[in-house]
Design a protein around this motif. Structure first.
Motif, PDB file in Angstrom:
ATOM      1  N   SER A   1       6.475  48.703  -3.304  1.00  0.00           N
ATOM      2  CA  SER A   1       7.335  49.601  -2.536  1.00  0.00           C
ATOM      3  C   SER A   1       8.592  49.983  -3.303  1.00  0.00           C
ATOM      4  N   GLY A   2       8.652  49.609  -4.568  1.00  0.00           N
ATOM      5  CA  GLY A   2       9.834  49.918  -5.370  1.00  0.00           C
ATOM      6  C   GLY A   2      11.025  49.055  -5.045  1.00  0.00           C
ATOM      7  N   ARG A   3      10.802  47.905  -4.419  1.00  0.00           N
ATOM      8  CA  ARG A   3      11.896  47.024  -4.029  1.00  0.00           C
ATOM      9  C   ARG A   3      12.019  45.847  -4.982  1.00  0.00           C
ATOM     10  N   ASP A   4      13.260  45.443  -5.230  1.00  0.00           N
ATOM     11  CA  ASP A   4      13.526  44.170  -5.887  1.00  0.00           C
ATOM     12  C   ASP A   4      13.793  43.178  -4.768  1.00  0.00           C
ATOM     13  N   VAL A   5      12.778  42.388  -4.434  1.00  0.00           N
ATOM     14  CA  VAL A   5      12.909  41.481  -3.282  1.00  0.00           C
ATOM     15  C   VAL A   5      13.803  40.303  -3.603  1.00  0.00           C
ATOM     16  N   MET A   6      14.092  40.069  -4.873  1.00  0.00           N
ATOM     17  CA  MET A   6      14.978  38.967  -5.243  1.00  0.00           C
ATOM     18  C   MET A   6      16.433  39.280  -4.871  1.00  0.00           C
ATOM     19  N   ILE A   7      16.892  40.483  -5.222  1.00  0.00           N
ATOM     20  CA  ILE A   7      18.279  40.846  -4.918  1.00  0.00           C
ATOM     21  C   ILE A   7      18.375  41.763  -3.697  1.00  0.00           C
ATOM     22  N   ASP A   8      17.225  42.059  -3.100  1.00  0.00           N
ATOM     23  CA  ASP A   8      17.136  42.921  -1.914  1.00  0.00           C
ATOM     24  C   ASP A   8      17.717  44.311  -2.198  1.00  0.00           C
ATOM     25  N   ALA A   9      17.098  44.983  -3.137  1.00  0.00           N
ATOM     26  CA  ALA A   9      17.505  46.345  -3.491  1.00  0.00           C
ATOM     27  C   ALA A   9      16.257  47.242  -3.461  1.00  0.00           C
ATOM     28  N   PRO A  10      16.414  48.520  -3.038  1.00  0.00           N
ATOM     29  CA  PRO A  10      17.665  49.191  -2.672  1.00  0.00           C
ATOM     30  C   PRO A  10      18.205  48.705  -1.331  1.00  0.00           C
ATOM     31  N   SER A  11      19.498  48.952  -1.116  1.00  0.00           N
ATOM     32  CA  SER A  11      20.144  48.517   0.117  1.00  0.00           C
ATOM     33  C   SER A  11      21.147  49.573   0.551  1.00  0.00           C
ATOM     34  N   ALA A  12      21.581  49.465   1.786  1.00  0.00           N
ATOM     35  CA  ALA A  12      22.584  50.399   2.314  1.00  0.00           C
ATOM     36  C   ALA A  12      23.934  50.126   1.666  1.00  0.00           C
ATOM     37  N   ILE A  13      24.786  51.157   1.595  1.00  0.00           N
ATOM     38  CA  ILE A  13      26.159  50.952   1.141  1.00  0.00           C
ATOM     39  C   ILE A  13      27.097  51.247   2.310  1.00  0.00           C
ATOM     40  N   ASP A  14      28.289  50.716   2.221  1.00  0.00           N
ATOM     41  CA  ASP A  14      29.167  50.795   3.387  1.00  0.00           C
ATOM     42  C   ASP A  14      29.749  52.198   3.563  1.00  0.00           C
ATOM     43  N   ASP A  15      30.290  52.431   4.742  1.00  0.00           N
ATOM     44  CA  ASP A  15      30.786  53.764   5.110  1.00  0.00           C
ATOM     45  C   ASP A  15      31.901  54.246   4.191  1.00  0.00           C
ATOM     46  N   LYS A  16      32.729  53.307   3.711  1.00  0.00           N
ATOM     47  CA  LYS A  16      33.832  53.704   2.844  1.00  0.00           C
ATOM     48  C   LYS A  16      33.312  54.312   1.545  1.00  0.00           C
ATOM     49  N   GLN A  17      32.274  53.687   0.963  1.00  0.00           N
ATOM     50  CA  GLN A  17      31.686  54.235  -0.256  1.00  0.00           C
ATOM     51  C   GLN A  17      31.074  55.613  -0.001  1.00  0.00           C
ATOM     52  N   LEU A  18      30.373  55.749   1.126  1.00  0.00           N
ATOM     53  CA  LEU A  18      29.778  57.042   1.465  1.00  0.00           C
ATOM     54  C   LEU A  18      30.851  58.112   1.619  1.00  0.00           C
ATOM     55  N   GLU A  19      31.963  57.744   2.253  1.00  0.00           N
ATOM     56  CA  GLU A  19      33.048  58.710   2.465  1.00  0.00           C
ATOM     57  C   GLU A  19      33.647  59.156   1.132  1.00  0.00           C
ATOM     58  N   GLU A  20      33.819  58.208   0.187  1.00  0.00           N
ATOM     59  CA  GLU A  20      34.357  58.551  -1.133  1.00  0.00           C
ATOM     60  C   GLU A  20      33.447  59.526  -1.866  1.00  0.00           C
ATOM     61  N   LEU A  21      32.137  59.425  -1.588  1.00  0.00           N
ATOM     62  CA  LEU A  21      31.156  60.270  -2.259  1.00  0.00           C
ATOM     63  C   LEU A  21      30.847  61.544  -1.489  1.00  0.00           C
ATOM     64  N   SER A  22      31.490  61.709  -0.318  1.00  0.00           N
ATOM     65  CA  SER A  22      31.245  62.860   0.565  1.00  0.00           C
ATOM     66  C   SER A  22      29.770  62.960   0.947  1.00  0.00           C
ATOM     67  N   ILE A  23      29.176  61.812   1.271  1.00  0.00           N
ATOM     68  CA  ILE A  23      27.758  61.758   1.617  1.00  0.00           C
ATOM     69  C   ILE A  23      27.600  61.261   3.048  1.00  0.00           C
ATOM     70  N   LYS A  24      26.729  61.929   3.784  1.00  0.00           N
ATOM     71  CA  LYS A  24      26.333  61.459   5.106  1.00  0.00           C
ATOM     72  C   LYS A  24      24.858  61.102   5.061  1.00  0.00           C
ATOM     73  N   VAL A  25      24.531  59.954   5.640  1.00  0.00           N
ATOM     74  CA  VAL A  25      23.147  59.500   5.667  1.00  0.00           C
ATOM     75  C   VAL A  25      22.517  59.919   6.987  1.00  0.00           C
ATOM     76  N   ASN A  26      21.422  60.648   6.908  1.00  0.00           N
ATOM     77  CA  ASN A  26      20.722  61.112   8.098  1.00  0.00           C
ATOM     78  C   ASN A  26      19.332  60.498   8.099  1.00  0.00           C
ATOM     79  N   LEU A  27      19.184  59.369   8.777  1.00  0.00           N
ATOM     80  CA  LEU A  27      17.900  58.676   8.827  1.00  0.00           C
ATOM     81  C   LEU A  27      17.032  59.290   9.912  1.00  0.00           C
ATOM     82  N   LYS A  28      15.849  59.749   9.525  1.00  0.00           N
ATOM     83  CA  LYS A  28      14.935  60.326  10.495  1.00  0.00           C
ATOM     84  C   LYS A  28      14.317  59.222  11.343  1.00  0.00           C
ATOM     85  N   ALA A  29      14.101  59.533  12.626  1.00  0.00           N
ATOM     86  CA  ALA A  29      13.536  58.535  13.537  1.00  0.00           C
ATOM     87  C   ALA A  29      12.105  58.230  13.150  1.00  0.00           C
TER      88      ALA A  29
END
Length: 584
Positions: free
Chosen positions: A556-584
């Protein structure tokens, strides 16, 4: 000093010497009055002995507490073993311990750290740092290191220069999806991680570097399988003022060098095969030529014989399986079920037994006489005692299905021997392939591949027949590398972009920097990239690449040892001007 020697080097010449070792406890055997401990490090295992009558009491009692994977340091005297172990390089000696220091205790590991472990793949990937302690993984990583060092030595001796190229680049269409990286300092804009250093190595040729190589990470956001990872390593090379033959000779030499230095094998034959011949004879463009079973096309001996399945087929094609005439009906039915699996997709399979008395027994005897079946045998090269398997249907699909069957049967017959190596070049690929979904042609390799000069006139009238100045290195049924002579002038590159459906504006936006560079005197150039992960795995006798990568991803393209990829916090997203839109 934590150690005077490693755990793999002591032998009878060291008897009576005082030594210091450090490592991990492989296992411990407590006999009450005597404790034996196997101490392991990267280099091997040495047996330690704690003797109640000869060892300090406190040291002896501490030895009884040692568990698996404790990290310890010992000092002691090398003595001769009473029961020698010929399976250990240190099997003639052991250490009578006088001092013991526990450097770090360890909890019980989630799987046994032995060559034959009780841990499944998922748990071993989660605790990969423990898996690396096992000999099979450790040896795989050391072997990878040896391959990389031999590559660097060989290419450096030929005046290739290793140059690093950027990881944060511009997104360009190269076939697979890019991994993208948002830029905080350039809001709303993105870097891409390189699928290959393609344009940069061409620019290095424009820059006059002449011979470039790099052992480099590449990234492709595509579906995974056993021999594919989202990040992988290439031996990337480019040369100026060369023709195709120059490049083939250099990298044929590299392959010969690796096989000789790492496997002790001298390769006599390094055949070259056209793409068309490979597809017609083996059903794919990366044929395993360690064994035969070449395709025999049977249309002229199978049509118009009142068998509707073959009459309706575009292609009827078979292979002869050596010695398979003794297959039972259960074994034959098992293979029929195998080709009907969704992964292969055949609707069925016809078989012909080649009897020892020269007669034939077929599942379609009702429609074909002995003369017909004799022609099938001649066309497929079948002999007495063999079995012919026949598939039919659309040409490309049927060849692919028979190719899969050929490989499966060869595996079952033990013909795909991991210590036997059969390299070859596949050449003269199509320059373009038509995509039904988009309704246009795409580059079979990449848009910078040069057409064969003698086929240039076909671009306007019959682009599907234009051959590329491209080549693939194949080893044991695996493509381990590929490359091409590049387009080196602006006019031809513009023409290629046109036939690939790029508007002039799109081409300038995506590749304007390369087109500009060509105006300043680009030399004729070409190159090749080997997939290091796959090359190392094949040289190491394996089909999958994961054990030759220190920290691989799962399917699945995951590194299960370090648990990546992973979500990043809202502050980082805001600095990058990115909004995450997860489809249901």
């Amino acid at each position: 000093m934590y150690r005077s020697h490693n755990c793999g080097e002591l032998n009878a010449t060291h008897i009576n010497k005082e030594v210091t070792l450090a490592g991990w406890v492989q296992k411990s055997r407590d006999k009450g009055f005597m404790v034996w401990v196997d101490l392991r490090d990267r280099y091997g295992v040495t047996q330690l002995i704690f003797d109640e009558s000869r060892t300090d009491k406190a040291v002896f009692e501490l030895a009884k507490t040692l568990g698996r994977e404790f990290v310890v340091q010992v000092k002691g005297t090398v003595i001769e073993r009473e029961s020698k172990n010929a399976n250990m390089t240190t099997g003639d000696v052991e250490i009578l311990v006088s001092e013991l220091t526990v450097l770090n205790a360890a909890i019980t590991p989630p799987f046994t750290i032995e060559d034959e472990t009780d841990g499944g793949e998922d748990i071993r990937m989660k605790y990969r740092y423990l898996d690396i302690r096992r000999n099979p993984v450790k040896e795989a990583l050391l072997f990878r290191h040896k391959v990389a060092m031999e590559v660097r030595k060989f290419l450096s001796d030929l005046d290739f220069c290793e140059v690093e190229t950027p990881y944060l680049i511009k997104s360009t269409p190269e076939g697979a999806r890019d991994f993208v990286v948002p830029s905080r300092m350039n809001q709303g804009q993105f870097y891409a991680l390189p699928q290959s250093p393609q344009t940069f190595k061409q620019l290095l040729m424009v820059g006059g570097m002449d011979k470039y190589f790099q052992i480099v990470k590449c990234f492709r956001d595509e579906d995974l399988r056993a021999d594919r990872q989202p990040e992988f390593t290439q031996i990337d090379c480019e040369m100026a003022f060369v023709e195709q033959e120059d490049i083939l000779n250099v990298f044929e030499g590299l392959t010969r060098h690796l096989l000789k230095e790492l496997k002790g094998i001298e390769v006599e034959k390094f055949p070259r095969m056209t793409y068309d011949h490979a597809m017609k004879t083996y059903g794919n463009d990366k044929p395993d030529i360690r064994f035969g079973m070449e395709f025999g096309e049977l249309n002229q001996f199978s049509k118009h014989k009142e068998f509707p399945v073959f009459n309706a087929a575009e292609l009827v094609v078979g292979i002869a399986i050596p010695g398979a005439g003794e297959y039972t009906r259960k074994e034959i039915d098992g293979l029929i079920d195998w080709v009907k699996r969704p992964q292969v997709g055949a609707s069925g399979m016809v078989y012909v037994k080649c009897n020892e008395d020269g007669t034939y027994k077929s599942s379609v005897d009702k429609f074909y006489d002995q003369d017909d079946l004799s022609n099938w045998a001649k066309t497929t090269g079948a002999k007495a005692g063999d079995m012919i398997f026949v598939l039919s249907g659309p040409a490309d699909k049927t060849r692919s299905q028979l190719s899969a069957l050929r490989m499966e049967v060869a595996t079952r017959l033990g013909l795909r021997k991991p210590e036997e190596f059969a390299p070859l070049w596949v050449v003269d690929f199509p320059l373009l392939e038509f995509d039904e979904e988009s309704g246009r042609y795409h580059a079979m390799h990449h848009p910078f591949t040069s057409p064969k000069p003698e086929d240039m006139h076909l671009l306007a009238t019959d682009p599907g027949k234009v051959r590329a100045n491209a080549y693939d290195m194949v080893l044991n049924g695996n493509e381990i590398g590929g490359g091409s002579i590049r387009i080196h002038d602006k006019a031809t590159q513009q023409l290629m972009f046109k036939y690939l459906g790029f508007t002039e504006e799109e081409a300038k936006n995506q590749f304007g920097f390369l087109m500009d560079a060509f105006q300043f005197g680009a030399p004729p150039h070409g190159g090749l990239a080997f997939g290091l992960d796959r090359l190392v795995a094949i040289l190491g006798g394996q089909e999958t690449i994961r054990d030759f990568i220190a920290f691989p991803k799962n399917n699945s393209g995951r590194d299960v040892m370090i648990d990546a990829p992973s979500a990043i916090d809202d502050k980082q997203l805001e600095e990058l001007s990115i909004k995450v839109n997860l489809k249901a």
